[in-house]
Design a protein around this motif. Structure first.
Motif, short mmCIF file in Angstrom:
data_model
loop_
_atom_site.label_atom_id
_atom_site.label_comp_id
_atom_site.label_asym_id
_atom_site.label_seq_id
_atom_site.Cartn_x
_atom_site.Cartn_y
_atom_site.Cartn_z
N THR A 113 26.06 -54.28 35.05
CA THR A 113 25.98 -53.86 33.65
C THR A 113 26.36 -52.40 33.47
OG1 THR A 113 24.23 -55.49 33.20
CG2 THR A 113 24.44 -53.66 31.66
N ALA A 114 25.88 -51.54 34.37
CA ALA A 114 26.19 -50.11 34.27
C ALA A 114 27.68 -49.87 34.47
CB ALA A 114 25.38 -49.33 35.30
N VAL A 115 28.29 -50.58 35.41
CA VAL A 115 29.74 -50.43 35.64
C VAL A 115 30.51 -50.87 34.41
CG1 VAL A 115 31.70 -51.40 36.92
CG2 VAL A 115 29.70 -50.56 38.15
N ALA A 116 30.10 -51.97 33.81
CA ALA A 116 30.76 -52.45 32.61
C ALA A 116 30.68 -51.42 31.48
CB ALA A 116 30.15 -53.78 32.16
N GLU A 117 29.51 -50.84 31.30
CA GLU A 117 29.34 -49.85 30.24
C GLU A 117 30.21 -48.62 30.49
OE1 GLU A 117 25.17 -49.08 30.19
OE2 GLU A 117 24.67 -50.92 29.08
N ARG A 118 30.26 -48.15 31.73
CA ARG A 118 31.05 -46.96 32.04
C ARG A 118 32.54 -47.23 31.91
NH1 ARG A 118 28.86 -44.11 37.44
NH2 ARG A 118 30.44 -42.60 36.76
N ALA A 119 32.93 -48.47 32.16
CA ALA A 119 34.35 -48.83 32.06
C ALA A 119 34.75 -49.24 30.64
CB ALA A 119 34.66 -49.96 33.03
N GLY A 120 33.77 -49.32 29.74
CA GLY A 120 34.07 -49.74 28.38
C GLY A 120 34.42 -51.21 28.28
N LEU A 121 33.81 -52.02 29.15
CA LEU A 121 34.09 -53.44 29.21
C LEU A 121 32.80 -54.25 29.11
CD1 LEU A 121 36.50 -53.30 32.30
CD2 LEU A 121 37.21 -53.56 29.91
N THR A 122 32.93 -55.54 28.92
CA THR A 122 31.77 -56.41 29.03
C THR A 122 31.58 -56.79 30.50
OG1 THR A 122 33.01 -58.48 28.80
CG2 THR A 122 32.27 -57.39 26.76
N ALA A 123 30.38 -57.26 30.82
CA ALA A 123 30.13 -57.69 32.19
C ALA A 123 31.08 -58.82 32.59
CB ALA A 123 28.67 -58.13 32.34
N LYS A 124 31.35 -59.73 31.67
CA LYS A 124 32.26 -60.83 31.97
C LYS A 124 33.66 -60.31 32.26
CE LYS A 124 34.11 -65.21 30.24
NZ LYS A 124 35.49 -64.87 30.66
N GLU A 125 34.10 -59.30 31.50
CA GLU A 125 35.43 -58.74 31.74
C GLU A 125 35.51 -58.10 33.12
OE1 GLU A 125 36.98 -57.66 27.22
OE2 GLU A 125 35.61 -56.29 28.26
N VAL A 126 34.43 -57.44 33.55
CA VAL A 126 34.41 -56.85 34.89
C VAL A 126 34.51 -57.95 35.94
CG1 VAL A 126 33.03 -55.57 36.56
CG2 VAL A 126 33.11 -54.81 34.18
N VAL A 127 33.74 -59.01 35.77
CA VAL A 127 33.79 -60.12 36.73
C VAL A 127 35.17 -60.74 36.75
CG1 VAL A 127 32.91 -62.44 37.23
CG2 VAL A 127 31.32 -60.62 36.56
N ASP A 128 35.77 -60.93 35.58
CA ASP A 128 37.10 -61.54 35.52
C ASP A 128 38.14 -60.66 36.23
OD1 ASP A 128 36.11 -63.67 34.11
OD2 ASP A 128 36.78 -62.96 32.14
N LEU A 129 38.01 -59.35 36.08
CA LEU A 129 38.94 -58.45 36.76
C LEU A 129 38.79 -58.55 38.27
CD1 LEU A 129 38.79 -55.26 34.50
CD2 LEU A 129 40.80 -56.69 34.92
N HIS A 130 37.55 -58.59 38.74
CA HIS A 130 37.31 -58.72 40.18
C HIS A 130 37.86 -60.05 40.70
CE1 HIS A 130 35.20 -55.11 41.26
NE2 HIS A 130 34.30 -55.26 40.30
N CYS A 131 37.61 -61.12 39.96
CA CYS A 131 38.05 -62.44 40.42
C CYS A 131 39.56 -62.62 40.30
CB CYS A 131 37.31 -63.54 39.65
SG CYS A 131 35.55 -63.66 40.04
N GLY A 132 40.20 -61.81 39.47
CA GLY A 132 41.65 -61.91 39.33
C GLY A 132 42.41 -61.05 40.33
N ALA A 133 41.70 -60.21 41.06
CA ALA A 133 42.36 -59.32 42.02
C ALA A 133 42.61 -60.03 43.34
CB ALA A 133 41.49 -58.09 42.26
N ASP A 134 43.71 -59.67 43.99
CA ASP A 134 44.01 -60.15 45.34
C ASP A 134 43.78 -58.98 46.28
OD1 ASP A 134 44.89 -62.24 47.09
OD2 ASP A 134 46.83 -61.25 47.26
N PHE A 135 42.54 -58.86 46.76
CA PHE A 135 42.15 -57.70 47.56
C PHE A 135 42.76 -57.76 48.95
CE2 PHE A 135 38.52 -57.99 44.56
CZ PHE A 135 38.56 -56.70 44.04
N ARG A 136 43.13 -56.62 49.47
CA ARG A 136 43.64 -56.49 50.84
C ARG A 136 42.60 -55.83 51.71
NH1 ARG A 136 48.68 -55.87 53.39
NH2 ARG A 136 48.57 -54.64 55.29
#
Length: 245
Positions: A113-136
């Protein structure tokens, strides 16, 4: 073509104590540079020069330890400098893309929640960004098997926590600065705790105790609390994966 030309940067071979050599290929966090590190690491181990003990690849360099009763720093440096990583035999070992289940937020990800607030996003948007990334997986280090993950979406780049935690649980998925991480063991951390995987990233009974290896890819899959509890009860479960090279 030698390694110097292939990596587009000159090798720097520096002494690291009496029984180790540090091989530097550059000074940046860059996927192409990291790929060159992995190719050279594979080539060193395939050539197995006399006296080689172990290699430890990082973002931009390789620590090469050796037995000083069997070889010298100069001999090992010469052997490494002569390696050719442009030939097919010098390619890295098989690597995988792992689809790692993660329960985000709540008791498993207290900072979401704190990360979402600092990024100006919703918690769902943060989760979607993480799940959409192809991490190396750039490297393992800091604590046993701690996987440094590159590829964090720029919208989530945030400073680390002002007050580090004394303990984050095994299986934690975290982010800090421009990176993310998966930690297979409990450890202190100043990274933001976003979620947790129920699966064992470290199991000494497996032939390869640490699930993730440098050069692997990671895709996160959001799961429910019920899924988390079910998977946590299956200690032998491994995430789905696919070969990428």
């Amino acid at each position: 073509m030698g390694m110097d030309d292939d990596a587009k940067t000159p090798l720097k071979l520096l002494p690291a104590g009496e029984a180790a050599l540090l091989v530097e290929l550059g000074d940046a966090i860059d996927p192409n540079l990291n790929e060159a590190v992995h190719r050279l690491d594979a080539a060193i181990n395939r050539a197995a020069p006399d006296g080689l003990v172990e290699t430890v690849p990082t973002y931009r360099s390789i620590l090469v330890t050796f037995d000083p009763t069997r070889t010298t720093e100069a001999a090992l440096a010469a052997a490494i400098s002569s390696l050719d990583t442009s030939v097919p035999e010098a390619s890295v070992a098989e690597r995988r893309r792992w689809f790692v289940p993660v329960r985000f937020g709540g008791e498993h990800g207290e900072d979401l929640t704190a990360v979402a607030e600092r990024a100006g996003l919703t918690a769902k948007e943060v989760v979607d960004l993480h799940c959409g990334a192809d991490f190396r997986v750039y490297m393992l280090g800091f604590s046993p098997g701690f996987a440094y993950l590159g590829g964090l979406p720029e919208a989530l780049h945030l400073p680390r926590r002002e007050n580090p935690r004394s303990v984050t649980p095994a299986g934690s998925f975290m982010q800090g600065g421009a990176q993310a991480a998966l930690s297979p063991v409990a450890m202190p951390s100043g990274w933001h705790l976003i979620g947790k995987t129920p699966l064992r990233l470290f199991d000494p009974a497996r032939s390869q105790p640490f699930l993730l290896a440098p050069g692997d890819r990671v895709r996160l899959v959001a799961i429910t609390v019920g899924d988390f509890d079910l998977m946590a009860g299956d200690g032998d479960r491994l995430p789905e994966s696919e070969v990428i090279g």
